[in-house]
Each structure stands twice: as C-alpha cells, then as structure tokens.
Enzyme design. Structure first.
Site, PDB file in Angstrom:
ATOM      1  N   ARG A   1       0.846  -1.198   0.000  1.00  0.00           N
ATOM      2  CA  ARG A   1       0.000   0.000   0.000  1.00  0.00           C
ATOM      3  C   ARG A   1       0.877   1.243   0.000  1.00  0.00           C
ATOM      4  O   ARG A   1       0.531   2.272  -0.553  1.00  0.00           O
ATOM      5  CB  ARG A   1      -0.954  -0.011   1.211  1.00  0.00           C
ATOM      6  CG  ARG A   1      -1.833   1.213   1.265  1.00  0.00           C
ATOM      7  CD  ARG A   1      -3.024   1.149   2.222  1.00  0.00           C
ATOM      8  NE  ARG A   1      -2.972   0.164   3.256  1.00  0.00           N
ATOM      9  CZ  ARG A   1      -2.301   0.279   4.410  1.00  0.00           C
ATOM     10  NH1 ARG A   1      -1.600   1.367   4.647  1.00  0.00           N
ATOM     11  NH2 ARG A   1      -2.333  -0.689   5.302  1.00  0.00           N
TER      12      ARG A   1
ATOM     13  N   TYR B   1     -17.239  17.814 -13.258  1.00  0.00           N
ATOM     14  CA  TYR B   1     -17.753  16.455 -13.422  1.00  0.00           C
ATOM     15  C   TYR B   1     -18.795  16.160 -12.331  1.00  0.00           C
ATOM     16  O   TYR B   1     -18.593  16.510 -11.161  1.00  0.00           O
ATOM     17  CB  TYR B   1     -16.580  15.463 -13.351  1.00  0.00           C
ATOM     18  CG  TYR B   1     -17.022  14.026 -13.210  1.00  0.00           C
ATOM     19  CD1 TYR B   1     -17.909  13.460 -14.120  1.00  0.00           C
ATOM     20  CD2 TYR B   1     -16.565  13.234 -12.163  1.00  0.00           C
ATOM     21  CE1 TYR B   1     -18.328  12.143 -13.979  1.00  0.00           C
ATOM     22  CE2 TYR B   1     -16.976  11.919 -12.020  1.00  0.00           C
ATOM     23  CZ  TYR B   1     -17.864  11.381 -12.931  1.00  0.00           C
ATOM     24  OH  TYR B   1     -18.286  10.087 -12.795  1.00  0.00           O
TER      25      TYR B   1
ATOM     26  N   ASP C   1      -8.004  20.175 -12.211  1.00  0.00           N
ATOM     27  CA  ASP C   1      -8.314  18.858 -12.769  1.00  0.00           C
ATOM     28  C   ASP C   1      -8.102  18.977 -14.279  1.00  0.00           C
ATOM     29  O   ASP C   1      -8.894  19.587 -14.997  1.00  0.00           O
ATOM     30  CB  ASP C   1      -9.771  18.485 -12.426  1.00  0.00           C
ATOM     31  CG  ASP C   1     -10.146  17.102 -12.950  1.00  0.00           C
ATOM     32  OD1 ASP C   1      -9.508  16.638 -13.909  1.00  0.00           O
ATOM     33  OD2 ASP C   1     -11.101  16.514 -12.402  1.00  0.00           O
TER      34      ASP C   1
ATOM     35  N   LYS D   1      -9.060   8.244 -18.301  1.00  0.00           N
ATOM     36  CA  LYS D   1      -9.409   8.908 -19.558  1.00  0.00           C
ATOM     37  C   LYS D   1      -8.219   8.927 -20.524  1.00  0.00           C
ATOM     38  O   LYS D   1      -7.697   7.881 -20.845  1.00  0.00           O
ATOM     39  CB  LYS D   1      -9.941  10.307 -19.231  1.00  0.00           C
ATOM     40  CG  LYS D   1     -10.986  10.308 -18.101  1.00  0.00           C
ATOM     41  CD  LYS D   1     -12.226   9.567 -18.499  1.00  0.00           C
ATOM     42  CE  LYS D   1     -13.297   9.372 -17.442  1.00  0.00           C
ATOM     43  NZ  LYS D   1     -13.117   9.658 -16.084  1.00  0.00           N
TER      44      LYS D   1
HETATM   45  O1  P1T Z   1     -14.048   8.041 -12.978  1.00  0.00           O
HETATM   46  P1  P1T Z   1     -12.839   8.461 -12.177  1.00  0.00           P
HETATM   47  O2  P1T Z   1     -11.566   7.860 -12.645  1.00  0.00           O
HETATM   48  O3  P1T Z   1     -13.044   8.296 -10.699  1.00  0.00           O
HETATM   49  O4  P1T Z   1     -12.616  10.026 -12.445  1.00  0.00           O
HETATM   50  C1  P1T Z   1     -13.531  10.995 -12.046  1.00  0.00           C
HETATM   51  C2  P1T Z   1     -13.387  12.227 -12.907  1.00  0.00           C
HETATM   52  C3  P1T Z   1     -12.624  13.280 -12.452  1.00  0.00           C
HETATM   53  N1  P1T Z   1     -12.467  14.416 -13.182  1.00  0.00           N
HETATM   54  C4  P1T Z   1     -13.039  14.550 -14.386  1.00  0.00           C
HETATM   55  C5  P1T Z   1     -12.841  15.812 -15.156  1.00  0.00           C
HETATM   56  C6  P1T Z   1     -13.808  13.513 -14.916  1.00  0.00           C
HETATM   57  O5  P1T Z   1     -14.366  13.691 -16.124  1.00  0.00           O
HETATM   58  C7  P1T Z   1     -14.005  12.324 -14.159  1.00  0.00           C
HETATM   59  C8  P1T Z   1     -14.848  11.196 -14.658  1.00  0.00           C
HETATM   60  N2  P1T Z   1     -15.696  11.565 -15.715  1.00  0.00           N
HETATM   61  C9  P1T Z   1     -16.554  10.716 -16.362  1.00  0.00           C
HETATM   62  C10 P1T Z   1     -16.709   9.421 -16.050  1.00  0.00           C
HETATM   63  C11 P1T Z   1     -17.334  11.329 -17.451  1.00  0.00           C
HETATM   64  O6  P1T Z   1     -17.930  10.617 -18.277  1.00  0.00           O
HETATM   65  O7  P1T Z   1     -17.362  12.567 -17.510  1.00  0.00           O
END
Ligand code: P1T
Length: 388
Positions: free
Chosen positions: A56, A108, A180, A205
């Site tokens: 961890r 988001y 972000d 992403k």
């Molecule tokens: O899904 P995750 O890896 O936990 O990430 C969250 C997240 C954080 N910041 C941004 C700008 C994001 O777009 C996302 C996740 N977004 C999607 C799943 C979406 O379809 O917009």
C-alpha cells in the site's frame, strides 16, 4: 518520494512518455517495467529492508507510473490513486477542518456529488461560482478559503478558466489552486507551469486511453504537499494495483500520438457540426466562436478531443440521435481511442440537481462527444446518419 528521471528541460514529450520512470529492470534487463504483483516484501531483520515494506505504501510498478506522469506534467512528484474520485477525495483531505473551497460551477458530476453529498457533511464548505468571471472568485473568498478547485475546460460545458489570473488572486490570500486537467491531458496543458499548486487527472481517460482501467493521479512541485499526499495515500489507502499501473503506463506510451489525432479529428467534427442545420450551437475551444478561444490559444497547446453541442428540438431529437449512432458508443467516460457519445443531464451529470443544471446551462438538448481516433470520414458519416 520519487523524482522524475528524464528532465522535461532536456527531453521532448514523446521521449518522456516512453521512458520516464521506466529504467530497464536491474536483475534481467527486461525493457518493460515488471508488474510487481505482491502485497509485502521480506525483511532480513526487523526494520531492515530495501526500501519496500508493504505494497500500500511502496510498489515499484506504481512508482514508475507516478514518475512518468509527473515528468509529463513537468512536476517533481506524482501520487497515484485507484480512481480519479479517490484522488480528489484524498486531495481534499490535505485541508484543515472547516475549510472553505471555491469550485468552478461546471465540474464532473461525480466531483460535484463528492463535494455536496459527502464532504459537505464532513464540515467542509463549498461555493460554486462561474470562473469565467474572475470577480466571482474574489467575491467568494472568505477567511476560511483554503482551496480553489477548477476544471479547464470544464465537464461538460467546456468553459475555460484563466489559470494564471486565478493563481494570482489565490496567492494574495494563501489559497491553493488545484486543476483537474483530465480533459486536456498533460500533452495539451501543464497547469503547474501556470502556477497551479496541484494537478489532478482521472487516468481512466486520455492518460490510459484504452477504456480498460479506472485510475487517478495528483502531481505537484511542492515537497511538503507531496509528503502530505503520500502520507494520505498510504493512510487512506486508495491505491491502484500494479497491473492497472502497468496498463496505464502502456497507454501513456502513445499519449502524444493519440492526442494529436483526437485534436485534429475533433476540430474537423466541431466545424462540420457548427454548419449542420440540425445543430443549435457547438462548443469547442478550437472554434473561433468559442467565447474564450483567445485564452484557449494562449493557455493550451491544442484544443483536445471533447466537443459539446446543442441539438435543435430538445430531448426527443437528442435521444433519437443517441440511439441511432453505430460507431460512437453511447456510454459515460471519455478519452479512449474509441469514440463515445453521451447525454450529460441524464448520464454523467445526473447527480447535479436539475435546477443547478438549468442555471449553468446543462440542458436536455446538450450532447457530449469524446472524439476517438477512428477514421474521421466514418465518424462524420455516423453522426450524419444519426442526425438524419
Ligand atoms: O471516474 P474516475 O476515474 O473516478 O474520475 C472521475 C473524474 C474526475 N475528473 C473529471 C474531469 C472527470 O471527467 C471524471 C470522470 N468523468 C466521467 C466518467 C465522465 O464521463 O465525464
């Protein structure tokens, strides 16, 4: 604490994407970083070990990923997490009790839910304001403001924030700025170079790019912040597994090539949509019609692969289009090599209350595209048949 190995001052983005943090393995010379699929490490005597005690806290595959993304973001330190949301939650734990956070109003939906339905109940306080007007930020600052949180471009309305100007305001009040940067990836924008304190990515992403991993990462140049984040990473424990880290690193090796194609294809589609009779309006930072196109050109080195547009005819027309696409897949998420299409009001931003969505402009006519890297003619033909 891990430092990047290839300096961004000496090496280009593609070289760092392929090599940073990834020295050949020392025992065999294996060119690829091994997947250290282990939970613990043997000690020769209590407290005598080779820098690795428990997975961890330390894992060489994860460290390689952390060093690689840090290098791409021109950062000294990277701290990886099991999801973008885990990264966001951990960053918020760097704040003191009762802290006030000013967030962009368009973020988001999952981040909004974390802020308003989880952390809000834990003594954090949030103000959501439109960052396209800097006065709104100044007016929202209180004695307790410790952090400014922003996405640029925002999800899903693709509004831009002037990161340099916001950093200037924040630094007068000793407030940390977190960006972000998921939508741009480190290829098109490096917010630390504009003065931000931390940069966060959902590696789910563009960074991974193949829609097969959930992950997150935070990078910073501030050693004290990095130490805090490492402490929280091991204490809260939302770490990614080594296999996922390895997959993300494999994805990163083509990040520069993918981003160029995402950008080129998105620009063509955005221009084509803008001239389409069934479309009300298109939002893409690369279009001259984008209200912050000049800021986009100065702050980013490209415009990315995300497009937002409003169809004429509201939800019925939007729904028909979303049901009719064949190559674009109707799905949440973004940033993969395959093209995705979605309806933010019903899907990714459903946790934003309807009245807030209406106020900021996430209407039922709004459709979001993540333009993949398939053949552009096929993508445009698919959209055309879905709109016809
Ligand atoms: O899904 P995750 O890896 O936990 O990430 C969250 C997240 C954080 N910041 C941004 C700008 C994001 O777009 C996302 C996740 N977004 C999607 C799943 C979406 O379809 O917009």
């Amino acid at each position: 604490m891990h430092k990047k190995e290839l300096s961004y001052r000496e090496f280009g983005f593609g070289t760092r994407a392929i090599h940073s943090g990834q020295e050949p393995e020392t025992m065999t010379g294996a060119i690829m970083t091994p997947i250290f699929q282990t939970s613990t490490y043997v000690q020769s005597s209590p407290g005598e070990h080779r820098g690795f005690e428990y997975a961890r806290t330390q894992n060489p595959t994860r460290h390689a990923l952390e060093d690689c993304v840090a290098s791409l973001e021109k950062a000294d330190f990277g701290i990886a997490f099991s999801s973008g949301c885990a990264a966001i939650a951990t960053v918020l734990h760097t704040l003191g009790p009762g802290a006030h956070v000013i967030s962009g109003d368009d973020i988001y939906g999952g981040t909004y839910r974390l802020f308003t339905q989880v952390l809000n109940d834990r003594n954090f306080d949030f103000s959501f304001v439109d960052f396209t007007n800097l006065e709104h930020i100044e007016n929202a600052i209180t004695e307790k403001t410790e952090m400014i949180w922003l996405e640029s471009p925002t999800n899903p309305l693709l509004k831009l924030s002037d990161i340099k100007a916001i950093v200037e305001i924040a630094s007068k009040h000793d407030i940390k700025v977190v960006v972000d940067n998921t939508f741009m990836s480190p290829y098109f924008q490096n917010p630390l170079t504009l003065g931000a304190d931390m940069v966060l990515h959902s590696t789910t992403k563009y960074i991974n790019g193949h829609s097969d991993v959930i992950g997150g990462i935070v990078v910073t140049n501030n050693e004290e912040t990095a130490q805090k984040l490492h402490f929280l990473q091991k204490s809260i424990g939302a770490v990614p597994g080594p296999w996922d880290c390895w997959l993300v690193m494999r994805g990163i090796k083509t990040l520069h090539v993918r981003m160029r194609q995402h950008g080129t294809s998105a620009m063509r589609i955005a221009k084509w949509l803008e001239a389409h009779p069934k479309i009300e309006s298109v939002v893409y930072p690369g279009l001259e019609s984008h209200p912050q196109h000049e800021l986009a050109k100065s702050q980013m080195s490209g415009f990315g692969g995300m497009i937002t547009f409003f169809v004429k005819g509201g939800l019925p027309v939007a729904r028909t289009m979303l049901e009719k696409v064949k190559i674009f897949a109707l799905a949440e998420s973004l940033g993969g090599v395959e093209s995705l299409i979605e309806h933010p009001a019903i899907m990714t931003h459903a946790s934003v209350p309807a009245e807030v969505r209406a106020e900021i402009g996430i209407s039922d006519s709004l459709i979001r595209l993540s333009v993949g890297i398939e053949d552009i003619d096929d993508l445009m033909a698919d959209l055309e048949q879905a709109l016809s």
